[in-house]
Scaffold this active site. Structure first.
Site, short mmCIF file in Angstrom:
data_model
loop_
_atom_site.label_atom_id
_atom_site.label_comp_id
_atom_site.label_asym_id
_atom_site.label_seq_id
_atom_site.Cartn_x
_atom_site.Cartn_y
_atom_site.Cartn_z
N ARG A 110 0.82 -1.21 0.00
CA ARG A 110 0.00 0.00 0.00
C ARG A 110 0.86 1.26 0.00
O ARG A 110 0.53 2.26 -0.65
CB ARG A 110 -0.95 0.01 1.21
CG ARG A 110 -1.86 -1.20 1.35
CD ARG A 110 -2.50 -1.63 0.05
NE ARG A 110 -3.25 -0.58 -0.61
CZ ARG A 110 -3.69 -0.62 -1.85
NH1 ARG A 110 -3.43 -1.68 -2.60
NH2 ARG A 110 -4.37 0.37 -2.36
N ASP B 129 -15.82 2.46 12.44
CA ASP B 129 -14.65 2.35 11.59
C ASP B 129 -13.54 3.19 12.22
O ASP B 129 -13.83 4.14 12.96
CB ASP B 129 -14.94 2.83 10.16
CG ASP B 129 -13.98 2.24 9.14
OD1 ASP B 129 -14.32 1.25 8.48
OD2 ASP B 129 -12.85 2.77 9.04
#
Length: 264
Positions: free
Chosen positions: A30, A134
């Site tokens: 990433r 989240d």
């Protein structure tokens, strides 16, 4: 200090994501994708870029958390929830409490809320609360807004769209207030060791642990076990699994759809 280790320390401080919770190869992939987009040659150069450009913090957070979802993702899972799980909870509980962990931009908790709204019409004495969490505050803000493009609704039939969404002139669709009111969004780190609530009737945590180490997967399973009531349901992602250390904590309910129940 090794350039990658130094970068990880800054990521944990600025992005507030614990790199140790993820596989090292995943973190590196990433970061490398962000390096290509920022034209930085190595970890040291990207580290300097990250420190000098505050906007990169949010971009990196999005890259690390990969918020890819849509309404009623894996429709077969939601069909089991609609036909079996939620009616069972409505019959046994007056107040149903659900935790949607790793909720991203809100499509999953709103999908659950649509099912819950239909359930309440059949069980007027019941109530439903959906806790949606989240770690990423950016995606949570989008979730609270509840506006989506047509592609996110590809698994929603036209009748449901008319009932539960407001169509805007720009081609987007906004979740109606009667569905929004069922969902409570909140920031939460799954690796904090503390559940969002206790004595929950169901926890959905799907397509989150595929990036975790085996140890972190086990810790998450224990966390969810501690959050659930006896016989509460745990809904996993279709490609996820329980490690041997924690498989005794849950009993299979629907093996194909990865729906489990808390073991006594």
């Amino acid at each position: 200090m090794d350039a990658f280790i130094s970068l990880q320390k800054s990521i944990e401080r600025l992005v507030r994501i614990r790199c140790s919770n993820y596989k090292e190869d995943y973190i590196k992939r990433r970061i490398l994708s962000r390096m290509r987009l920022t034209n930085t040659a190595d970890f040291e150069a990207y580290h300097k870029y990250l420190l000098a450009n505050p906007q990169e913090v949010d971009l990196l957070r999005n890259a690390l958390t990969i918020n890819v979802t849509k309404f009623f993702r894996d429709p077969e899972v939601f069909e089991v929830l609609r036909r079996e799980v939620f009616p069972d909870l409505a019959a046994r509980r007056g107040s149903i409490r659900i935790w949607c962990a790793g909720c991203s931009t809100g499509e999953e908790p709103y999908s659950i809320a649509i099912l819950a709204h239909d359930l309440l019409a059949l069980h007027p004495g019941a109530s439903v609360t959906i806790h949606a969490t989240d770690i990423d505050t950016v995606v949570l803000e989008k979730a609270r807004t509840g506006i989506y493009d047509r592609k996110a609704l590809e698994n929603v039939d036209e009748r449901q769209i008319r009932r539960h969404f407001i169509s805007h002139d720009d081609g987007t669709f906004e979740v109606r207030p009667h569905i929004k009111d069922l969902v409570k969004f909140r920031q939460h780190d799954l690796m904090s060791g503390i559940p969002i609530a206790r004595y929950l009737d169901a926890v959905t945590c799907r397509n989150v642990t595929i990036y975790f180490t085996e140890q972190q997967k086990n810790e998450l399973a224990r966390l969810i076990h501690s959050a659930l009531s006896v016989d509460g349901y745990y809904i996993m992602g279709k490609t996820e699994y329980l490690g041997r250390e924690v498989e005794h904590l849950f009993a299979p309910y629907n093996v194909m759809q990865k729906i489990l129940r808390k073991a006594a």
